[in-house]
Design an enzyme around this catalytic site. Structure first.
Site, short mmCIF file in Angstrom:
data_model
loop_
_atom_site.label_atom_id
_atom_site.label_comp_id
_atom_site.label_asym_id
_atom_site.label_seq_id
_atom_site.Cartn_x
_atom_site.Cartn_y
_atom_site.Cartn_z
N HIS A 77 -34.12 -33.31 -8.27
CA HIS A 77 -33.65 -32.07 -8.91
C HIS A 77 -34.88 -31.48 -9.59
CE1 HIS A 77 -30.07 -34.75 -9.25
NE2 HIS A 77 -29.35 -33.66 -9.12
N ASP A 133 -35.68 -33.19 -12.83
CA ASP A 133 -36.13 -34.59 -12.82
C ASP A 133 -37.65 -34.65 -12.86
OD1 ASP A 133 -33.50 -35.04 -12.01
OD2 ASP A 133 -34.05 -35.34 -9.91
C1 XLS Z 1 -23.82 -36.86 -8.80
C2 XLS Z 1 -24.46 -36.53 -7.53
C3 XLS Z 1 -25.89 -36.06 -7.67
C4 XLS Z 1 -26.33 -35.38 -6.41
C5 XLS Z 1 -27.53 -34.52 -6.57
O1 XLS Z 1 -22.79 -37.48 -8.85
O2 XLS Z 1 -24.36 -37.63 -6.69
O3 XLS Z 1 -26.72 -37.14 -7.98
O4 XLS Z 1 -26.58 -36.29 -5.39
O5 XLS Z 1 -27.29 -33.49 -7.45
#
Ligand code: XLS
Ligand code: NI
Ligand code: NI
Length: 438
Positions: free
Chosen positions: A100, A103
């Protein structure tokens, strides 16, 4: 700057090895159906859990002990985390990662300043990608952590928040494009509702679709050719997430004319939260041409939330890889470990151990699934079970040649129907066991 010099590159040592820092089943070069194992699996590291996960839970504070987290300057820390990420991937021989926007770089006072810092970190990532040949499986934007998203992002009742979300995704698409990402994921984040008493569901869903159309248009404008995905999840953080499951998302995409531009990124723990098996979710998507990529993790069926554990069930991995082989393998997608170490697995070495466990589980699953697919045992049984549709009245039905009148005439003068046959579920389940143990 290195953090894992005490551990050599992880090697395949075979199933008898008790070395925690060795692969037991993952032999990247092993050929399966003329393709090396690594290209069937396309393992990817999830930047958020692995680099920024702290081990917090609703009752306790951070537990992770990692020296790079002690760097106090947030921008410096973000740069060092990039090095750690690539060092980990190199140790594991992992060729992809996902992130993201938030991140990889810390948020600043204004969006302009945030974007400037983001670009600075992206430059470091770019260098590391060049040095290692590691690739970006997909990028995404975090439209859920900041309090501005309290009522949602593109489904917020506040148009300014919609605009802010658009600006953020615009930038996330640009950096994903710059890093040559193979895809871009929309996970609903806070796109959903807590109570219908305060929600205009129609407007929220229309706006959500508008937002996705804007993303597709902008991607075309900047020449981003990566695959768009939606990642279904039924609940958490909202009580009702709009992208509930594969079926809901597929029908939403059709309804809003987005079906040509999107595929699905399906996560195991989200499937089980929706009270489906992962293979149900995968099969439904694959049969309709929507299976794109997988977030490979596992939940705890005794807990009702997204525990995002590293996958260690070989049965589950076998059934997942069976679906992947059945659709002819991944194209743009792969297996992204959207998984976090347990908060008691707080050492930096646990990060390697957890990824090795996940990679071995999927390698073992792939091997078993490949044998099953090669022998076509399940497929042969299916053909046999549905053979009545290959001749006579069944053939007329699937070729759309008959209607109620013809079918009624057909059964009216028949005194016996073809007998039903047993479903053989127990036998089929035991075949999976046989293929697992050999
Ligand atoms: C959250 C999601 C997230 C997505 C990416 O539950 O799994 O991690 O994979 O935004
Ligand atoms: Ni999840
Ligand atoms: Ni996910």
């Amino acid at each position: 700057m290195h953090f894992y010099d005490h551990i050599p590159k992880i090697q395949y040592e075979g199933s008898k090895s008790l070395n925690p820092f060795a692969f037991k089943y993952y032999d990247p070069k092993e050929m399966i159906f003329g393709k090396p194992m690594k290209d069937h699996l396309k393992f990817s590291l999830a930047y958020w859990h692995t680099l920024t996960g702290e081990g917090i839970d609703p009752f306790g504070k951070a537990t992770m002990e990692r020296e790079w987290d002690t760097i106090t300057d947030p921008i410096e820390r973000a740069k060092v985390r990039v090095k750690v990420a690539f060092e980990l991937m190199e140790k594991l021989g992992m060729e992809y990662f996902c992130f993201h926007d938030r991140d990889i770089a810390p948020e600043q006072e204004t969006l302009a300043e945030t974007n400037r810092v983001l670009d600075e970190i992206v430059a470091v990532i770019e260098q590391e990608m060049k040095r290692t040949q590691i690739k970006l499986l997909w990028g995404t934007a975090n439209l859920f952590a900041n309090k501005r998203f309290v009522n949602g992002a593109s489904t917020s009742p506040n148009a300014d928040v919609f605009a802010y979300s658009a600006a953020q995704v615009k930038k996330a698409l640009e950096i994903t494009h710059r890093l040559n990402g193979a895809g871009y994921v929309f996970w609903g984040g806070r796109e959903g509702y807590e109570t219908l008493l305060n929600t205009d569901m129609k407007l929220e869903l229309d706006n959500f679709a508008r937002f996705l159309h804007m993303a597709v248009d902008y991607a075309k404008e900047i020449g981003f050719l990566g695959q768009f995905y939606i990642e279904p999840k039924p609940k958490e953080p909202t009580k009702h997430q709009y992208d509930f499951d594969s079926a809901t998302v597929i029908s939403f995409l059709h309804q809003y004319g987005l079906d040509k531009d999107f595929k699905l990124n399906i996560e195991t723990n989200h499937a089980t939260l929706a009270t489906h098996t992962m293979n149900h979710e995968l099969r439904l998507a694959a049969d309709n041409g929507f299976l794109g990529s997988i977030d490979a993790n596992q939940g705890d069926l005794l807990l009702g939330w997204d525990t995002d554990q590293f996958p260690t069930s070989i049965v589950d991995a076998t059934l997942v890889m069976y679906e992947v082989l059945r659709m002819g393998g991944f194209t743009t997608g792969g297996l992204n470990f959207d998984a976090k170490v347990r908060r008691a697995s707080f050492t930096k070495d646990d990060l390697l151990i957890a990824h090795i466990a996940g990679m071995d589980t999927y390698a073992a699953g792939l091997r078993i699934a490949a044998k099953l697919w090669k022998d076509q045992v399940l497929e042969t049984n299916l053909k046999q079970r549905y053979r009545s549709y290959t001749q006579g009245i069944g053939k007329d039905i699937v070729e759309n040649k008959v209607g109620f009148k013809e079918l009624s005439a057909y059964v009216m003068n028949k005194n016996t129907l073809e007998p039903n046959e047993p479903g053989k579920q127990e036998w089929l389940e035991s075949i999976i066991n046989q293929y697992m143990i050999g």
